[in-house]
Design an enzyme around this catalytic site. Sequence first.
Site, PDB file in Angstrom:
ATOM      1  N   SER A 198       1.142  -1.028   0.018  1.00  0.00           N
ATOM      2  CA  SER A 198      -0.135   0.044   0.070  1.00  0.00           C
ATOM      3  C   SER A 198       0.829   1.081   0.088  1.00  0.00           C
ATOM      4  O   SER A 198      -0.052   2.353   0.021  1.00  0.00           O
ATOM      5  CB  SER A 198      -0.872   0.676   1.368  1.00  0.00           C
ATOM      6  OG  SER A 198      -1.672  -1.272   1.947  1.00  0.00           O
TER       7      SER A 198
ATOM      8  N   HIS B  90      -1.610  -3.100  -6.955  1.00  0.00           N
ATOM      9  CA  HIS B  90      -2.189  -2.342  -5.661  1.00  0.00           C
ATOM     10  C   HIS B  90      -3.658  -3.048  -5.835  1.00  0.00           C
ATOM     11  O   HIS B  90      -4.134  -1.760  -6.858  1.00  0.00           O
ATOM     12  CB  HIS B  90      -1.638  -0.315  -4.823  1.00  0.00           C
ATOM     13  CG  HIS B  90      -1.988  -0.517  -4.242  1.00  0.00           C
ATOM     14  ND1 HIS B  90      -2.334   0.793  -4.420  1.00  0.00           N
ATOM     15  CD2 HIS B  90      -2.316  -1.290  -3.130  1.00  0.00           C
ATOM     16  CE1 HIS B  90      -3.154   0.823  -2.678  1.00  0.00           C
ATOM     17  NE2 HIS B  90      -3.263  -0.327  -1.676  1.00  0.00           N
TER      18      HIS B  90
ATOM     19  N   GLU C 226      -3.734   0.238  -9.449  1.00  0.00           N
ATOM     20  CA  GLU C 226      -3.011   1.123  -9.040  1.00  0.00           C
ATOM     21  C   GLU C 226      -1.603   0.412  -9.447  1.00  0.00           C
ATOM     22  O   GLU C 226      -0.611  -0.305  -8.511  1.00  0.00           O
ATOM     23  CB  GLU C 226      -2.792   1.255  -7.517  1.00  0.00           C
ATOM     24  CG  GLU C 226      -2.454   3.155  -7.948  1.00  0.00           C
ATOM     25  CD  GLU C 226      -2.209   3.766  -6.299  1.00  0.00           C
ATOM     26  OE1 GLU C 226      -2.277   3.102  -5.444  1.00  0.00           O
ATOM     27  OE2 GLU C 226      -1.856   4.856  -6.202  1.00  0.00           O
TER      28      GLU C 226
ATOM     29  N   ASN D  73      -3.420   5.721  -1.407  1.00  0.00           N
ATOM     30  CA  ASN D  73      -3.227   6.157   0.089  1.00  0.00           C
ATOM     31  C   ASN D  73      -2.974   7.085   0.044  1.00  0.00           C
ATOM     32  O   ASN D  73      -2.708   8.128   1.086  1.00  0.00           O
ATOM     33  CB  ASN D  73      -2.604   4.637   0.614  1.00  0.00           C
ATOM     34  CG  ASN D  73      -3.404   3.582   0.618  1.00  0.00           C
ATOM     35  OD1 ASN D  73      -4.338   3.664   1.309  1.00  0.00           O
ATOM     36  ND2 ASN D  73      -2.554   2.301  -0.072  1.00  0.00           N
TER      37      ASN D  73
HETATM   38  N1  NAD Z   1      -6.341  -4.488   3.731  1.00  0.00           N
HETATM   39  C1  NAD Z   1      -6.583  -3.530   2.611  1.00  0.00           C
HETATM   40  O1  NAD Z   1      -7.826  -3.850   3.054  1.00  0.00           O
HETATM   41  C2  NAD Z   1      -5.363  -3.414   1.218  1.00  0.00           C
HETATM   42  C3  NAD Z   1      -5.404  -2.702   0.615  1.00  0.00           C
HETATM   43  C4  NAD Z   1      -4.465  -2.855  -0.279  1.00  0.00           C
HETATM   44  C5  NAD Z   1      -3.501  -3.496  -0.147  1.00  0.00           C
HETATM   45  N2  NAD Z   1      -3.131  -3.549   1.042  1.00  0.00           N
HETATM   46  C6  NAD Z   1      -1.571  -4.254   0.888  1.00  0.00           C
HETATM   47  O2  NAD Z   1      -1.786  -5.302   1.028  1.00  0.00           O
HETATM   48  C7  NAD Z   1      -1.175  -6.492   2.163  1.00  0.00           C
HETATM   49  C8  NAD Z   1      -1.193  -7.214   2.136  1.00  0.00           C
HETATM   50  O3  NAD Z   1      -2.040  -6.708   3.364  1.00  0.00           O
HETATM   51  P1  NAD Z   1      -3.929  -7.786   4.070  1.00  0.00           P
HETATM   52  O4  NAD Z   1      -4.328  -6.797   4.476  1.00  0.00           O
HETATM   53  O5  NAD Z   1      -3.752  -8.599   3.280  1.00  0.00           O
HETATM   54  O6  NAD Z   1      -2.634  -8.203   5.439  1.00  0.00           O
HETATM   55  P2  NAD Z   1      -3.610  -9.512   6.135  1.00  0.00           P
HETATM   56  O7  NAD Z   1      -2.812  -9.806   7.583  1.00  0.00           O
HETATM   57  O8  NAD Z   1      -4.355  -9.335   6.527  1.00  0.00           O
HETATM   58  O9  NAD Z   1      -2.535 -10.727   5.811  1.00  0.00           O
HETATM   59  C9  NAD Z   1      -0.506 -10.937   5.822  1.00  0.00           C
HETATM   60  C10 NAD Z   1      -1.075 -12.529   5.551  1.00  0.00           C
HETATM   61  O10 NAD Z   1       0.431 -12.506   5.347  1.00  0.00           O
HETATM   62  C11 NAD Z   1       1.164 -13.572   5.602  1.00  0.00           C
HETATM   63  N3  NAD Z   1       2.255 -13.509   5.916  1.00  0.00           N
HETATM   64  C12 NAD Z   1       3.513 -12.842   6.359  1.00  0.00           C
HETATM   65  N4  NAD Z   1       4.350 -12.799   5.997  1.00  0.00           N
HETATM   66  C13 NAD Z   1       4.798 -13.893   5.430  1.00  0.00           C
HETATM   67  C14 NAD Z   1       5.207 -14.944   4.075  1.00  0.00           C
HETATM   68  N5  NAD Z   1       6.792 -14.712   4.664  1.00  0.00           N
HETATM   69  N6  NAD Z   1       5.880 -15.683   3.480  1.00  0.00           N
HETATM   70  C15 NAD Z   1       3.804 -15.638   3.820  1.00  0.00           C
HETATM   71  N7  NAD Z   1       2.835 -15.350   4.237  1.00  0.00           N
HETATM   72  C16 NAD Z   1       3.385 -14.084   4.663  1.00  0.00           C
HETATM   73  C17 NAD Z   1      -0.373 -13.552   6.804  1.00  0.00           C
HETATM   74  O11 NAD Z   1       0.118 -14.893   7.138  1.00  0.00           O
HETATM   75  C18 NAD Z   1      -1.314 -13.196   6.825  1.00  0.00           C
HETATM   76  O12 NAD Z   1      -1.719 -14.564   6.484  1.00  0.00           O
HETATM   77  C19 NAD Z   1      -0.208  -5.342   2.397  1.00  0.00           C
HETATM   78  O13 NAD Z   1       1.254  -5.373   2.260  1.00  0.00           O
HETATM   79  C20 NAD Z   1      -1.228  -4.222   2.599  1.00  0.00           C
HETATM   80  O14 NAD Z   1      -0.289  -2.774   2.587  1.00  0.00           O
HETATM   81  C21 NAD Z   1      -3.710  -3.919   1.715  1.00  0.00           C
END
Ligand code: NAD
Length: 297
Positions: A118, A139, A151, A189
């Site tokens: 993000s 993104h 994005e 963001n």
């Molecule tokens: N939540 C949102 O609305 C949103 C929107 C756009 C982008 N993002 C981005 O997407 C990414 C994920 O966010 P999320 O909300 O899905 O997080 P989340 O916390 O729901 O999930 C993250 C997952 O990554 C796994 N993980 C951690 N370390 C790991 C590794 N070394 N190898 C494999 N898996 C691993 C964790 O076990 C977890 O299941 C982040 O970079 C976040 O900024 C999030």
Amino acid sequence: MKNIAVIGSGTMGNGIAHVCAQSGYSVSLIDISEKALEKALATITSNLDRMIAKGTITAEVKSSTLANIKTFTQLKEGVKNADLAIEAASENEQIKTSIFKELDSACKPECILATNTSSISITKIAAATQRPDKVIGMHFMNPVPVMKLIEVIRGYKTSDAVNNTIFEISKKLNKIPVEVNDYPGFIANRILMPMINEAIYSLYEGVAGVAEIDTVMKLGMAHPMGPLQLADFIGLDVCLAILNVMHDGFGNPKYAPCPLLVNMVTAGNLGKKSGIGFYDYSNAGNKELIVASSFKK
Ligand SMILES: NC(=O)c1ccc[n+]([C@@H]2O[C@H](COP(=O)([O-])OP(=O)(O)OC[C@H]3O[C@@H](n4cnc5c(N)ncnc54)[C@H](O)[C@@H]3O)[C@@H](O)[C@H]2O)c1
């Protein structure tokens, strides 16, 4: 391009795996947590069921989508045939650079490495690899199966060819790609997070309550969801991580996260995924929005 590996199966990873599999790609969904993988498959299944109930897909599409997804806890195993790897692990620079180092050595030389970060610098993530020309930001928005935008963020060394390929794939996923450059928070963001942070500051300073702040923005600005509810859906830990990256990256105090957000994350109230944030989601069957008890007047 046939094989896509998705690293991280949380909120975003399961949605990305879903849309890639539904578009006919063979998907390896990878997470260090077996539990997260099980939860991701259950979420994808229930989202597909909802789409069948709405009449947007058939039962055949559901079974072909699920058949296209394989899960792995070992990254090396999951990425070995990948033409594109999309990293959607936790929003933490160290986690991401270490995943990209591993991807660089485990993936085919021609494999494109994309990140769903993000806010973290694509150029910095790319520098952890020997193929910075093949590293790019992809993104997706939450919820991935519903939201149209991707994005696309070009790092300092991302090649035109890789950028073009990602545009083509995004369109095959039935999404609309938009190109932006690599500065903290990119566009989505950079504009969204200061609004969410300001909503949290307004609550913290007692200007209005949770429901009142969200209602003003829904009814007054025609936002489909208020900023506090949206923060709960994104994950308060994710919001905090993004604000910290923008605060560090620009050195401007206007991005400093509200102390209330910091406290909530420290206390483990991360929003919808933890069952409580500004609202209380502990009764999953309840469709009504319930303000969390600590914010009730
Ligand atoms: N939540 C949102 O609305 C949103 C929107 C756009 C982008 N993002 C981005 O997407 C990414 C994920 O966010 P999320 O909300 O899905 O997080 P989340 O916390 O729901 O999930 C993250 C997952 O990554 C796994 N993980 C951690 N370390 C790991 C590794 N070394 N190898 C494999 N898996 C691993 C964790 O076990 C977890 O299941 C982040 O970079 C976040 O900024 C999030």
